[in-house]
Design a protein around this motif. Structure first.
Motif, short mmCIF file in Angstrom:
data_model
loop_
_atom_site.label_atom_id
_atom_site.label_comp_id
_atom_site.label_asym_id
_atom_site.label_seq_id
_atom_site.Cartn_x
_atom_site.Cartn_y
_atom_site.Cartn_z
N VAL A 217 1.62 9.62 -2.26
CA VAL A 217 0.90 9.29 -3.69
C VAL A 217 1.26 7.77 -3.62
CG1 VAL A 217 0.87 9.44 -6.34
CG2 VAL A 217 1.31 11.53 -4.86
N LEU A 218 0.01 6.94 -3.84
CA LEU A 218 0.40 5.70 -4.19
C LEU A 218 0.40 5.23 -5.69
CD1 LEU A 218 -2.24 4.36 -1.30
CD2 LEU A 218 0.30 4.96 -1.03
N SER A 219 1.37 4.42 -6.03
CA SER A 219 1.36 4.23 -7.39
C SER A 219 1.52 2.44 -7.70
CB SER A 219 2.87 4.75 -8.01
OG SER A 219 3.06 4.50 -9.38
N GLY A 220 0.62 2.27 -8.30
CA GLY A 220 0.42 0.70 -8.46
C GLY A 220 -0.93 0.62 -8.94
N PRO A 221 -1.38 -0.75 -8.88
CA PRO A 221 -2.76 -1.05 -9.30
C PRO A 221 -3.88 -0.47 -8.54
CG PRO A 221 -1.42 -3.00 -8.94
CD PRO A 221 -0.85 -2.00 -8.47
N ALA A 222 -4.69 0.49 -9.43
CA ALA A 222 -5.58 1.35 -8.40
C ALA A 222 -6.78 0.53 -7.75
CB ALA A 222 -6.32 2.28 -9.60
N GLU A 223 -7.01 -0.80 -8.52
CA GLU A 223 -8.01 -1.59 -7.73
C GLU A 223 -7.54 -2.16 -6.54
OE1 GLU A 223 -5.81 -4.41 -10.22
OE2 GLU A 223 -6.56 -2.36 -10.47
N LEU A 224 -6.25 -2.17 -6.28
CA LEU A 224 -5.87 -2.70 -5.06
C LEU A 224 -5.44 -1.34 -4.02
CD1 LEU A 224 -3.25 -5.36 -5.94
CD2 LEU A 224 -5.63 -5.52 -5.33
N LEU A 225 -4.99 -0.22 -4.39
CA LEU A 225 -4.68 0.93 -3.74
C LEU A 225 -5.73 1.86 -3.40
CD1 LEU A 225 -1.00 1.44 -5.13
CD2 LEU A 225 -1.63 -0.14 -3.51
N ASP A 226 -6.41 2.04 -4.21
CA ASP A 226 -7.49 3.26 -4.15
C ASP A 226 -8.82 2.73 -3.74
OD1 ASP A 226 -8.29 5.75 -4.20
OD2 ASP A 226 -8.53 5.96 -6.18
N GLY A 227 -9.04 3.25 -2.38
CA GLY A 227 -10.29 2.66 -1.71
C GLY A 227 -9.97 2.15 -0.39
N PRO A 228 -10.44 1.06 0.19
CA PRO A 228 -10.10 0.85 1.64
C PRO A 228 -8.73 0.85 1.87
CG PRO A 228 -11.75 -0.87 0.56
CD PRO A 228 -11.10 0.11 -0.51
N LEU A 229 -7.76 0.40 1.17
CA LEU A 229 -6.40 0.43 1.68
C LEU A 229 -6.03 1.81 1.69
CD1 LEU A 229 -3.46 -1.92 0.23
CD2 LEU A 229 -3.09 0.67 0.64
N ARG A 230 -6.19 2.75 0.85
CA ARG A 230 -5.56 4.09 1.13
C ARG A 230 -6.39 4.77 2.23
NH1 ARG A 230 -8.18 8.55 -0.28
NH2 ARG A 230 -9.70 7.45 -1.33
N GLU A 231 -7.41 4.50 2.26
CA GLU A 231 -8.21 5.42 3.41
C GLU A 231 -7.73 4.80 4.63
OE1 GLU A 231 -12.26 4.22 2.49
OE2 GLU A 231 -12.38 5.31 0.75
N ALA A 232 -7.59 3.41 4.96
CA ALA A 232 -7.09 3.10 6.34
C ALA A 232 -5.46 3.61 6.63
CB ALA A 232 -6.99 1.56 6.28
N ALA A 233 -4.85 3.69 5.43
CA ALA A 233 -3.65 4.19 5.60
C ALA A 233 -3.56 5.61 5.90
CB ALA A 233 -2.50 4.26 4.27
N GLU A 234 -4.48 6.49 5.46
CA GLU A 234 -4.51 7.88 5.80
C GLU A 234 -4.99 8.10 7.22
OE1 GLU A 234 -6.42 12.01 4.10
OE2 GLU A 234 -6.78 10.10 3.00
N ARG A 235 -6.22 7.22 7.56
CA ARG A 235 -6.58 7.23 8.79
C ARG A 235 -5.43 6.86 9.88
NH1 ARG A 235 -10.02 3.77 8.41
NH2 ARG A 235 -8.90 1.90 9.19
N THR A 236 -4.81 6.03 9.72
CA THR A 236 -3.77 5.32 10.64
C THR A 236 -2.61 6.67 10.88
OG1 THR A 236 -4.08 3.24 10.11
CG2 THR A 236 -2.03 3.55 11.24
N ILE A 237 -2.05 7.06 9.69
CA ILE A 237 -1.30 8.19 9.59
C ILE A 237 -1.64 9.25 10.65
CG2 ILE A 237 -0.12 10.10 8.55
CD1 ILE A 237 -0.15 7.82 6.11
N ARG A 238 -2.74 9.86 10.44
CA ARG A 238 -3.54 10.88 11.06
C ARG A 238 -3.55 10.59 12.74
NH1 ARG A 238 -4.54 14.68 7.59
NH2 ARG A 238 -5.01 13.99 5.41
N GLU A 239 -3.77 9.48 13.22
CA GLU A 239 -3.85 8.89 14.16
C GLU A 239 -2.67 8.91 15.12
OE1 GLU A 239 -8.01 5.98 13.77
OE2 GLU A 239 -5.78 5.16 13.85
N ARG A 240 -1.52 8.70 14.33
CA ARG A 240 -0.25 8.59 14.88
C ARG A 240 0.84 9.73 14.87
NH1 ARG A 240 1.63 2.27 14.96
NH2 ARG A 240 -0.39 1.37 15.12
N THR A 241 0.19 10.86 14.22
CA THR A 241 1.08 11.87 14.15
C THR A 241 0.41 12.87 14.71
OG1 THR A 241 0.32 12.47 11.73
CG2 THR A 241 2.21 11.09 12.04
#
Length: 375
Positions: free
Chosen positions: A315-339
Motif C-alpha cells: 500500500v502506497l500512502s501519500g499524495p495520490a496525484e503522485l503515487l497513483d497512476g504511472p508510478l504505482r503501475e511501474a513499481a508493480e510491473r517491476t516487482i513482478r518482473e524481478r520476482t
C-alpha cells in the motif's frame, strides 16, 4: 502509566487461553469478536470464542459496566421463543486521542471513537520548535484535544517520525532534534493516561491493517512524505526489527550516482521518492517519464522484500496525484518482473483509502490494541 507499544507481538488475541492474565485475554476475545463482526448475542459469542456461557455472561456484565459494550435489544428477526439480547461495541461512549507528528510544519491531532471515526480535529504549528520545545508542543496538543471531548479517554496514541522503541522512547528523530526522548513516559506522567508512541510508518500500517481494505496476508505500507518509510504487518504482528528500525527502506541506496541524502549516503530512495524531491523533478522534466522511472526504481528496491516475505499487499500512502497512476503501475510491473510468480502473482499494489488520516487512525489502533487487545 507508560504502556508498551503493541510492536512485535500479535495484534489480535488468538486461541482460548493464555497462562498470563486469562481474564484480560478473554475480555479481548469478546471485544475482538464484536469489533470485527458486529453485534451478537451472548450465546453466539460463547460459540464463536469457545468460552463458557457463564464466562461470557460475567465478562459482558463487566464490559457493559465499563462502558465499552452496550445492550442493543433483540434482533429484528428472532426465532420462536424468547428472543436473544444483542450486545455491541459502544463505539461513541469512549474516545481516543490520536496524534500525527509526521509533517514538517505542524502537529496534527484528532479525537477518534472506537470505530476509528474522527470526531474532532486540532493542530498546532511547529514554527521551528525543536528538542524540548517540540516535546512541549506535543503535550499542549494532547491537552487541548482531551479538552475537546466530554467522553472518557481510553488513551493517547502518537505516530512519530524516526526510530521509536517499544517503550515509546524516540531513539532518533533528526527533524525534531530528538534523541533518546522518552515521549510516552513524559506524556503519560503529564496526562495521567495510557500513552503509546510508535514510528509514523508503523502507526500508518496499523491504521491500514485495521480500518483500511487489507486482507489477512502480509501487508507493507510505504509512507511517502518529506521522508520515506515503511511499516509491515506479518502474520498478525507489527514488525519491530533489531533496534526498532524495521521499515527504514528510505535509506536504501538505489542510485549510487544520485543526490546526497540527509543520512550522509548518496542516492538513497528518499532522495528520489520523497515528495519535495519528486515535485522538484516533476517541475523540471516530463511528468509521466519522471513518475515511471521513479516507480521502476521503487519496484527494484521492493522486489527483494516482496520475494523474501511473500507479501500479499503493498500500500502506497501519500499524495495520490503522485503515487497513483504511472508510478504505482511501474513499481508493480517491476516487482513482478524481478520476482518469481509464486512470490508476486497474488500481490495487490494499491494506494491507501484512508488518505491523510492514516497515521491518526493508526494512532487510535495503538491504543485499541494496547488497552483492549483488539485491532
Amino acid at each position: 502509566m507508560t504502556q508498551t507499544s503493541p510492536v512485535g507481538r500479535p495484534l489480535r488475541p488468538r486461541g482460548k487461553l493464555l497462562q498470563e492474565d486469562t481474564r484480560r485475554h478473554h475480555r479481548s476475545l469478546l471485544l475482538q469478536q464484536l469489533f470485527r463482526e458486529g453485534p451478537a448475542s451472548r450465546a453466539d459469542l460463547a460459540r464463536t470464542t469457545g468460552l463458557t456461557r457463564v464466562t461470557v455472561s460475567d465478562l459482558m456484565a463487566e464490559l457493559v459496566a465499563d462502558g465499552l459494550v452496550e445492550e442493543l435489544g433483540a434482533p429484528a428477526e428472532s426465532r420462536v421463543g424468547k428472543p436473544p439480547t444483542l450486545v455491541g461495541l459502544a463505539a461513541d461512549a469512549t474516545h481516543i486521542i490520536g496524534i500525527d507528528l509526521s509533517a514538517t510544519d505542524r502537529m496534527t491531532g484528532a479525537v477518534i471513537n472506537l470505530a476509528g471515526e474522527v470526531q474532532a480535529r486540532h493542530e498546532v504549528e511547529i514554527a521551528g520548535a525543536r528538542g524540548a520545545a517540540a516535546v512541549a508542543l506535543v503535550h499542549r496538543l494532547a491537552t487541548e484535544l482531551i479538552a475537546m471531548t466530554d467522553r472518557p479517554v481510553l488513551g493517547v496514541g502518537v505516530g512519530s517520525p524516526g526510530v521509536v522503541d517499544a517503550a515509546g522512547t524516540v531513539i532518533d528523530a533528526p527533524n525534531l532534534e530528538w534523541s533518546e526522548t522518552p515521549l510516552a513516559t513524559s506524556l503519560a506522567d503529564d496526562l495521567g493516561l495510557p500513552v503509546f508512541v510508535a514510528n509514523d510508518a508503523n502507526t500508518a500500517v496499523l491504521g491500514e491493517h485495521t480500518f483500511g481494505e487489507s486482507g489477512d496476508g502480509g501487508l507493507m505500507l510505504l509512507r511517502v512524505g518529506t521522508g520515506v518509510g515503511a511499516g509491515l504487518v506479518l502474520e498478525g504482528a507489527l514488525l519491530h526489527g533489531h533496534l526498532g528500525a524495521a521499515g527504514e527502506i528510505g535509506h536504501v541506496v538505489v542510485d549510487p550516482d544520485g543526490e546526497r541524502c540527509a543520512c550522509s549516503r548518496t542516492g538513497c530512495l528518499e532522495t528520489i521518492l520523497a515528495v519535495p524531491h519528486l515535485r522538484r523533478r516533476l517541475e523540471q522534466h516530463d511528468s509521466a517519464g519522471v513518475l515511471t522511472s521513479t516507480g521502476e526504481l521503487l519496484g527494484a528496491a521492493l522486489a527483494p522484500v516482496v520475494g523474501t516475505l511473500n507479501l500479499h499487499e503493498l500500500v502506497l500512502s501519500g499524495p495520490a496525484e503522485l503515487l497513483d497512476g504511472p508510478l504505482r503501475e511501474a513499481a508493480e510491473r517491476t516487482i513482478r518482473e524481478r520476482t518469481m510468480p509464486v512470490s508476486s502473482d497474488g500481490l495487490v499494489v494499491r494506494t491507501s483509502k484512508l488518505g491523510e488520516d492514516v497515521v491518526l487512525v493508526g494512532a487510535a489502533v495503538l491504543v485499541l490494541a494496547g488497552q483492549l487487545g483488539v485491532s
